[in-house]
Scaffold this motif. Structure first.
Motif, PDB file in Angstrom:
ATOM      1  N   VAL A  99      39.887  36.887  27.587  1.00 15.04           N
ATOM      2  CA  VAL A  99      40.896  36.006  28.182  1.00 15.04           C
ATOM      3  C   VAL A  99      42.094  35.867  27.242  1.00 15.04           C
ATOM      4  O   VAL A  99      41.934  35.531  26.068  1.00 15.04           O
ATOM      5  N   ALA A 100      43.278  36.147  27.786  1.00 16.58           N
ATOM      6  CA  ALA A 100      44.547  36.046  27.050  1.00 16.58           C
ATOM      7  C   ALA A 100      45.472  35.088  27.805  1.00 16.58           C
ATOM      8  O   ALA A 100      45.170  34.669  28.929  1.00 16.58           O
ATOM      9  N   ASP A 101      46.589  34.780  27.204  1.00 22.38           N
ATOM     10  CA  ASP A 101      47.535  33.843  27.809  1.00 22.38           C
ATOM     11  C   ASP A 101      47.968  34.260  29.216  1.00 22.38           C
ATOM     12  O   ASP A 101      48.160  33.408  30.080  1.00 22.38           O
ATOM     13  N   ASP A 102      48.116  35.569  29.453  1.00 25.03           N
ATOM     14  CA  ASP A 102      48.574  35.999  30.775  1.00 25.03           C
ATOM     15  C   ASP A 102      47.499  35.870  31.856  1.00 25.03           C
ATOM     16  O   ASP A 102      47.774  36.094  33.029  1.00 25.03           O
ATOM     17  N   HIS A 103      46.268  35.504  31.482  1.00 26.35           N
ATOM     18  CA  HIS A 103      45.211  35.244  32.462  1.00 26.35           C
ATOM     19  C   HIS A 103      45.129  33.768  32.849  1.00 26.35           C
ATOM     20  O   HIS A 103      44.373  33.410  33.754  1.00 26.35           O
ATOM     21  N   LEU A 104      45.883  32.932  32.144  1.00 31.27           N
ATOM     22  CA  LEU A 104      45.764  31.487  32.341  1.00 31.27           C
ATOM     23  C   LEU A 104      46.758  30.969  33.375  1.00 31.27           C
ATOM     24  O   LEU A 104      47.827  31.535  33.574  1.00 31.27           O
ATOM     25  N   ARG A 105      46.369  29.884  34.001  1.00 31.86           N
ATOM     26  CA  ARG A 105      47.254  29.163  34.923  1.00 31.86           C
ATOM     27  C   ARG A 105      47.497  27.784  34.336  1.00 31.86           C
ATOM     28  O   ARG A 105      46.826  27.393  33.379  1.00 31.86           O
ATOM     29  N   PRO A 106      48.440  27.050  34.901  1.00 33.22           N
ATOM     30  CA  PRO A 106      48.672  25.696  34.393  1.00 33.22           C
ATOM     31  C   PRO A 106      47.372  24.890  34.378  1.00 33.22           C
ATOM     32  O   PRO A 106      46.546  24.994  35.276  1.00 33.22           O
ATOM     33  N   GLY A 107      47.204  24.109  33.337  1.00 36.56           N
ATOM     34  CA  GLY A 107      45.975  23.344  33.163  1.00 36.56           C
ATOM     35  C   GLY A 107      44.998  24.023  32.224  1.00 36.56           C
ATOM     36  O   GLY A 107      43.931  23.509  31.936  1.00 36.56           O
ATOM     37  N   GLY A 108      45.356  25.252  31.757  1.00 37.01           N
ATOM     38  CA  GLY A 108      44.541  25.939  30.768  1.00 37.01           C
ATOM     39  C   GLY A 108      43.271  26.572  31.290  1.00 37.01           C
ATOM     40  O   GLY A 108      42.321  26.759  30.539  1.00 37.01           O
ATOM     41  N   THR A 109      43.238  26.912  32.563  1.00 40.70           N
ATOM     42  CA  THR A 109      42.059  27.584  33.104  1.00 40.70           C
ATOM     43  C   THR A 109      42.432  29.009  33.493  1.00 40.70           C
ATOM     44  O   THR A 109      43.602  29.338  33.668  1.00 40.70           O
ATOM     45  N   VAL A 110      41.429  29.857  33.620  1.00 44.46           N
ATOM     46  CA  VAL A 110      41.656  31.246  34.029  1.00 44.46           C
ATOM     47  C   VAL A 110      42.061  31.250  35.500  1.00 44.46           C
ATOM     48  O   VAL A 110      41.457  30.569  36.325  1.00 44.46           O
ATOM     49  N   SER A 111      43.083  32.021  35.813  1.00 41.07           N
ATOM     50  CA  SER A 111      43.599  32.062  37.183  1.00 41.07           C
ATOM     51  C   SER A 111      42.621  32.746  38.134  1.00 41.07           C
ATOM     52  O   SER A 111      41.858  33.628  37.735  1.00 41.07           O
ATOM     53  N   GLY A 112      42.673  32.335  39.385  1.00 44.04           N
ATOM     54  CA  GLY A 112      41.855  32.955  40.423  1.00 44.04           C
ATOM     55  C   GLY A 112      42.108  34.442  40.550  1.00 44.04           C
ATOM     56  O   GLY A 112      41.152  35.230  40.621  1.00 44.04           O
ATOM     57  N   PRO A 113      43.384  34.887  40.579  1.00 40.76           N
ATOM     58  CA  PRO A 113      43.631  36.331  40.673  1.00 40.76           C
ATOM     59  C   PRO A 113      43.023  37.123  39.515  1.00 40.76           C
ATOM     60  O   PRO A 113      42.567  38.247  39.715  1.00 40.76           O
ATOM     61  N   SER A 114      42.968  36.545  38.321  1.00 42.20           N
ATOM     62  CA  SER A 114      42.336  37.244  37.189  1.00 42.20           C
ATOM     63  C   SER A 114      40.846  37.420  37.419  1.00 42.20           C
ATOM     64  O   SER A 114      40.282  38.482  37.150  1.00 42.20           O
ATOM     65  N   MET A 115      40.195  36.363  37.937  1.00 49.23           N
ATOM     66  CA  MET A 115      38.756  36.454  38.205  1.00 49.23           C
ATOM     67  C   MET A 115      38.477  37.405  39.366  1.00 49.23           C
ATOM     68  O   MET A 115      37.486  38.152  39.347  1.00 49.23           O
ATOM     69  N   MET A 116      39.353  37.407  40.383  1.00 48.70           N
ATOM     70  CA  MET A 116      39.175  38.324  41.511  1.00 48.70           C
ATOM     71  C   MET A 116      39.308  39.769  41.047  1.00 48.70           C
ATOM     72  O   MET A 116      38.527  40.636  41.463  1.00 48.70           O
ATOM     73  N   ALA A 117      40.284  40.039  40.181  1.00 47.92           N
ATOM     74  CA  ALA A 117      40.474  41.395  39.667  1.00 47.92           C
ATOM     75  C   ALA A 117      39.271  41.834  38.832  1.00 47.92           C
ATOM     76  O   ALA A 117      38.810  42.974  38.952  1.00 47.92           O
ATOM     77  N   LEU A 118      38.741  40.944  38.004  1.00 50.64           N
ATOM     78  CA  LEU A 118      37.552  41.252  37.212  1.00 50.64           C
ATOM     79  C   LEU A 118      36.388  41.625  38.128  1.00 50.64           C
ATOM     80  O   LEU A 118      35.702  42.635  37.910  1.00 50.64           O
ATOM     81  N   ALA A 119      36.163  40.835  39.166  1.00 53.14           N
ATOM     82  CA  ALA A 119      35.078  41.117  40.117  1.00 53.14           C
ATOM     83  C   ALA A 119      35.295  42.453  40.814  1.00 53.14           C
ATOM     84  O   ALA A 119      34.349  43.246  40.982  1.00 53.14           O
ATOM     85  N   ASP A 120      36.518  42.728  41.214  1.00 55.61           N
ATOM     86  CA  ASP A 120      36.824  43.959  41.954  1.00 55.61           C
ATOM     87  C   ASP A 120      36.594  45.193  41.095  1.00 55.61           C
ATOM     88  O   ASP A 120      35.967  46.164  41.531  1.00 55.61           O
TER      89      ASP A 120
END
Length: 139
Positions: free
Chosen positions: A40-61
């Motif tokens: 996890v890097a800064d470009d995976h984060l969304r406001p609030g300091g959590t990993v963004s949904g699109p990052s998790m979707m891409a990981l799953a895909d």
């Protein structure tokens, strides 16, 4: 028995899907399964300091793509036709994400799998994903 080794898969992904490395690193590949890690890097984060949904979707895909190609061989044009994700809990701050895909069914034209995502070092599920892939007629 997988058709491709982890080394072959990593070479294939680097050649045919080099942008995929920003979505995770393949760490394991076996008979009907794959494992990946998302540093996890800064470009995976969304406001609030959590990993963004699109990052998790891409990981799953990408994890499903690796598991599938590990079974059917290097079929670059296998594509996602459906992805459903349930976000279960907030990822742990400052921890990488781990994904594990298990193929449920691989047919002639369609494959279905599940991906479970957790924060490294934690048992709590962060996300659960089901995916369907279309496999081209000629392999």
């Amino acid at each position: 028995m997988p058709v491709m080794t982890i080394e072959q898969m990593n070479r294939f992904l680097a050649e045919h899907f080099p942008q995929g490395e920003k979505f995770g690193v393949l760490t394991g590949l076996g008979d009907s399964w794959a494992e990946m890690k998302l540093p996890v890097a800064d470009d995976h984060l969304r406001p609030g300091g959590t990993v963004s949904g699109p990052s998790m979707m891409a990981l799953a895909d990408v994890c499903m793509y690796a598991a599938l190609l590990g079974q059917i061989g290097p079929v670059a044009l296998a594509v996602t036709t459906n992805l459903n994700i349930n976000f279960m809990s907030k990822p742990e701050a400052g921890r990488d994400l781990l994904a594990r895909c298990s193929l449920m069914k691989v047919g002639k034209r369609l494959a279905v799998g599940e991906v479970w995502i957790r924060s490294e070092g934690c048992d709590e599920l962060v996300a659960h994903t089901t995916l369907t892939y279309s496999i081209p007629a000629e392999r």
